[in-house]
Design a protein around this motif. Structure first.
Motif, PDB file in Angstrom:
ATOM      1  N   TYR A   1      -4.293  -7.524  -2.030  1.00  0.00           N
ATOM      2  CA  TYR A   1      -3.744  -6.956  -0.821  1.00  0.00           C
ATOM      3  C   TYR A   1      -3.035  -8.393  -0.288  1.00  0.00           C
ATOM      4  N   LYS A   2      -2.944  -9.234  -0.505  1.00  0.00           N
ATOM      5  CA  LYS A   2      -2.121 -10.500  -0.078  1.00  0.00           C
ATOM      6  C   LYS A   2      -0.816 -10.697  -0.630  1.00  0.00           C
ATOM      7  N   ASN A   3      -0.592  -9.930  -1.852  1.00  0.00           N
ATOM      8  CA  ASN A   3       0.848 -10.346  -2.438  1.00  0.00           C
ATOM      9  C   ASN A   3       1.958  -9.943  -1.641  1.00  0.00           C
ATOM     10  N   GLU A   4       2.704 -10.983  -1.247  1.00  0.00           N
ATOM     11  CA  GLU A   4       3.935 -10.504  -0.391  1.00  0.00           C
ATOM     12  C   GLU A   4       5.060 -10.043  -1.157  1.00  0.00           C
ATOM     13  N   THR A   5       5.107 -10.144  -2.340  1.00  0.00           N
ATOM     14  CA  THR A   5       6.303  -9.474  -3.041  1.00  0.00           C
ATOM     15  C   THR A   5       5.912  -7.773  -2.947  1.00  0.00           C
ATOM     16  N   ALA A   6       4.451  -7.556  -3.251  1.00  0.00           N
ATOM     17  CA  ALA A   6       4.293  -6.155  -3.406  1.00  0.00           C
ATOM     18  C   ALA A   6       4.449  -5.435  -1.851  1.00  0.00           C
ATOM     19  N   TRP A   7       4.240  -6.477  -0.871  1.00  0.00           N
ATOM     20  CA  TRP A   7       4.467  -5.776   0.560  1.00  0.00           C
ATOM     21  C   TRP A   7       6.066  -5.441   0.661  1.00  0.00           C
ATOM     22  N   ARG A   8       6.830  -6.252   0.263  1.00  0.00           N
ATOM     23  CA  ARG A   8       8.233  -5.676   0.178  1.00  0.00           C
ATOM     24  C   ARG A   8       8.670  -4.514  -0.683  1.00  0.00           C
ATOM     25  N   GLU A   9       8.059  -4.543  -1.813  1.00  0.00           N
ATOM     26  CA  GLU A   9       8.358  -3.374  -2.733  1.00  0.00           C
ATOM     27  C   GLU A   9       7.704  -2.005  -1.943  1.00  0.00           C
ATOM     28  N   ASN A  10       6.650  -2.160  -1.245  1.00  0.00           N
ATOM     29  CA  ASN A  10       5.991  -1.083  -0.749  1.00  0.00           C
ATOM     30  C   ASN A  10       6.897  -0.718   0.433  1.00  0.00           C
ATOM     31  N   THR A  11       7.447  -1.526   0.922  1.00  0.00           N
ATOM     32  CA  THR A  11       8.335  -1.395   2.505  1.00  0.00           C
ATOM     33  C   THR A  11       9.606  -0.449   1.780  1.00  0.00           C
ATOM     34  N   ASP A  12      10.146  -0.942   0.639  1.00  0.00           N
ATOM     35  CA  ASP A  12      11.362  -0.391  -0.022  1.00  0.00           C
ATOM     36  C   ASP A  12      11.096   1.042  -0.321  1.00  0.00           C
ATOM     37  N   LYS A  13       9.826   1.387  -1.057  1.00  0.00           N
ATOM     38  CA  LYS A  13       9.334   2.493  -1.321  1.00  0.00           C
ATOM     39  C   LYS A  13       9.268   3.586  -0.174  1.00  0.00           C
ATOM     40  N   VAL A  14       8.382   3.240   1.188  1.00  0.00           N
ATOM     41  CA  VAL A  14       8.372   3.927   1.980  1.00  0.00           C
ATOM     42  C   VAL A  14       9.718   4.102   2.655  1.00  0.00           C
ATOM     43  N   MET A  15      10.590   3.187   2.909  1.00  0.00           N
ATOM     44  CA  MET A  15      11.959   3.730   3.402  1.00  0.00           C
ATOM     45  C   MET A  15      12.696   4.674   2.396  1.00  0.00           C
ATOM     46  N   GLY A  16      12.395   4.537   1.394  1.00  0.00           N
ATOM     47  CA  GLY A  16      13.264   5.273   0.194  1.00  0.00           C
ATOM     48  C   GLY A  16      12.555   6.833   0.605  1.00  0.00           C
ATOM     49  N   TRP A  17      11.091   7.018   0.986  1.00  0.00           N
ATOM     50  CA  TRP A  17      10.797   8.115   1.193  1.00  0.00           C
ATOM     51  C   TRP A  17      11.645   8.923   2.435  1.00  0.00           C
ATOM     52  N   PHE A  18      11.544   8.264   3.385  1.00  0.00           N
ATOM     53  CA  PHE A  18      12.397   8.505   4.749  1.00  0.00           C
ATOM     54  C   PHE A  18      13.489   8.985   4.307  1.00  0.00           C
ATOM     55  N   ARG A  19      14.551   8.281   3.688  1.00  0.00           N
ATOM     56  CA  ARG A  19      15.503   8.378   3.349  1.00  0.00           C
ATOM     57  C   ARG A  19      15.961   9.495   2.315  1.00  0.00           C
ATOM     58  N   ASP A  20      15.308   9.431   1.209  1.00  0.00           N
ATOM     59  CA  ASP A  20      15.651  10.277   0.056  1.00  0.00           C
ATOM     60  C   ASP A  20      15.064  11.514  -0.006  1.00  0.00           C
ATOM     61  N   GLN A  21      13.840  11.666   0.575  1.00  0.00           N
ATOM     62  CA  GLN A  21      12.863  12.829   0.663  1.00  0.00           C
ATOM     63  C   GLN A  21      12.927  13.275   2.023  1.00  0.00           C
ATOM     64  N   ASP A  22      13.480  12.845   3.064  1.00  0.00           N
ATOM     65  CA  ASP A  22      13.500  13.153   4.325  1.00  0.00           C
ATOM     66  C   ASP A  22      12.311  13.255   4.742  1.00  0.00           C
ATOM     67  N   LEU A  23      11.333  12.582   4.727  1.00  0.00           N
ATOM     68  CA  LEU A  23      10.024  12.665   5.233  1.00  0.00           C
ATOM     69  C   LEU A  23      10.216  12.302   6.879  1.00  0.00           C
ATOM     70  N   ASP A  24       9.268  13.013   7.679  1.00  0.00           N
ATOM     71  CA  ASP A  24       9.250  12.739   9.004  1.00  0.00           C
ATOM     72  C   ASP A  24       8.247  11.846   9.524  1.00  0.00           C
ATOM     73  N   PHE A  25       7.153  11.608   8.848  1.00  0.00           N
ATOM     74  CA  PHE A  25       6.235  10.614   9.102  1.00  0.00           C
ATOM     75  C   PHE A  25       5.467  10.148   7.878  1.00  0.00           C
ATOM     76  N   VAL A  26       5.285   8.688   8.045  1.00  0.00           N
ATOM     77  CA  VAL A  26       4.367   8.081   6.871  1.00  0.00           C
ATOM     78  C   VAL A  26       3.572   7.058   7.691  1.00  0.00           C
ATOM     79  N   SER A  27       2.356   7.041   6.894  1.00  0.00           N
ATOM     80  CA  SER A  27       1.395   6.105   7.503  1.00  0.00           C
ATOM     81  C   SER A  27       1.246   4.935   6.256  1.00  0.00           C
ATOM     82  N   MET A  28       1.341   3.758   6.776  1.00  0.00           N
ATOM     83  CA  MET A  28       1.376   2.456   5.602  1.00  0.00           C
ATOM     84  C   MET A  28       0.403   1.573   6.160  1.00  0.00           C
TER      85      MET A  28
END
Length: 429
Positions: free
Chosen positions: A161-188
């Protein structure tokens, strides 16, 4: 003439009834940084959290429900219900008949533990035509009335849970969900600074370093949202499940060890949940409830002992069949040991939710929120109706109130940049 007047009235009523209708549909990202206490940003430089407050809303602090531990408080964020009402009463699934207990991670996959009548916001949103997702948020692994979040990711066992690189990768992933799959809500969900607070204590140099890592990540989240073209549609709410308190040890205090209390015996108990921080529950054997209760009541000046039906109403932790007949909790700084001390954390949570050390932080920014607004405290149970309002969905039955948070929104009356002083009538109940 009458036709023109009628058309004008219809136009005016439409504008008044739907203030967001001419704007793009609002999206919501709910983020939890586990164990981020309300005052952590006071002790280190947090330029990104400070900028988020200037660009949006900051609460003095928020109050989680009791029991102040991870899974129950997160499901309150998702459902807007107190813990006794949503039924996820502990981090651990347990069976009093077989004595079986599952730790936090394994309990995520016990479907009936989570699917207990209350729906998380993912399912409500999807049933009303929206798209929802979740990354690592407690409760993500389960289905609810046969449905799951449309896009979801559960962290693997023994996840770092401490890996800062993974934090950034997960952030990119979630923003991709919003943009590419047009999600309306995400919990992270981020599992820090909770782990660091447990291991080193909330006043340690290590916790200050982790708070700075959180701050860098908040900056990255906002930059990435803008990079993905989401700034004008995405509302970001950042909070936590609970705070953290120092644990007294090394002879500084008389520790609470149940086996050492005169008149108490584990032979009178058929099942127990102790040795998991400052809170515990006991199931006495038939006919021995009063014996167990009387032995423990008043046995230690920092141990609170209640029969289930006597629990303070303000805690909303009694009216559920999963809650055991005797409930224990300790004052800040103390943990409850069973046979002998087995807990060695320097920081702990699970205390009374009125304790200031248990209060989390709250920030919100986005097109729905006013700017440079600091508000007074409110309960985290109220975040759910706020999110439903922004998303434009009808909430399920819940224990929150929109009027506790509506003053944060741009559609609320008043000017930006004001602060509700303690001597002013608060706009929340």
């Amino acid at each position: 003439m009458l036709w023109a007047l009628a058309l004008g009235l219809l136009w005016a009523s439409t504008i008044l009834a739907a203030p967001f209708e001419n704007k793009p549909r609002q999206k919501v990202l709910l983020i939890s940084f586990d164990g981020f206490r309300w005052d952590y940003d006071r002790y280190v430089d947090t330029p990104n959290l400070d900028q988020m407050a200037r660009d949006g809303v900051k609460a003095m602090y928020v109050t989680p429900p009791y029991l102040t531990i991870t899974s129950p408080t997160h499901f309150t964020l998702l459902s807007g219900r107190y813990i006794e009402n949503h039924g996820v009463i502990h981090n651990m699934w347990f069976n009093t008949s077989t004595q079986e207990k599952k730790p936090y991670y394994q309990s995520q996959f016990v479907n009936e533990w989570w699917d207990n009548g209350s729906l998380p916001i993912w399912i409500t949103a999807q049933r009303q035509g929206l798209k929802a997702g979740s990354l690592h948020f407690p409760g993500t692994a389960s289905s609810y009335q046969g449905q799951v979040a449309m896009v979801r990711e559960v962290e693997p066992l023994l996840y770092n849970y401490k890996n800062e690189t993974a934090w950034r990768e997960n952030t990119d992933k979630v923003m991709g969900w919003f943009r590419d799959q047009d999600l309306d809500f995400v919990s992270m969900y981020f599992g820090e600074p909770d782990g660091t607070g447990h291991r080193y204590g909330p006043n340690s140099p290590q916790i200050r370093a982790m708070v700075q890592q959180v701050d860098r990540t908040v900056g990255y989240i906002r930059q990435t949202a803008e990079h993905y073209g989401l700034k004008d549609r995405l509302n970001i709410i950042i909070t936590a499940d609970h705070g953290m308190s120092n644990v007294y040890r090394n002879g500084l205090v008389e520790e609470i060890t149940l086996s050492k209390i005169p008149g108490f015996s584990f032979k009178d108990v058929s099942f127990h949940l102790v040795d998991f921080g400052p809170s515990g529950m006991l199931l006495p054997k038939p006919g021995r409830l009063d014996k167990v209760y009387n032995a423990l009541k008043g046995a230690h000046p920092h141990l609170h002992v209640y029969k289930k039906e006597e629990m303070p109403e303000r805690l909303h932790f009694s009216k559920n069949g999963r809650i055991l007949p005797i409930i224990l909790w300790a004052d800040p700084g103390y943990v409850i040991n069973g046979y002998f001390p087995v807990q060695f954390h320097k920081g702990e949570h699970g205390f009374d939710n009125q304790e200031m050390d248990m209060k989390p932080f709250f920030r919100a920014v986005g097109p729905a929120f006013r700017q440079n607004l600091e508000v007074g405290p409110f309960e985290t149970v109220n975040i759910y109706p706020l999110m439903c309002h922004i998303l434009g969905i009808k909430p399920e039955v819940n224990d929150g109130h929109l009027n506790a948070t509506q003053h944060m929104l741009v559609t609320s009356s008043g000017t930006q940049g004001e602060f509700y002083q303690a001597n002013e009538p608060p706009p929340w109940p």
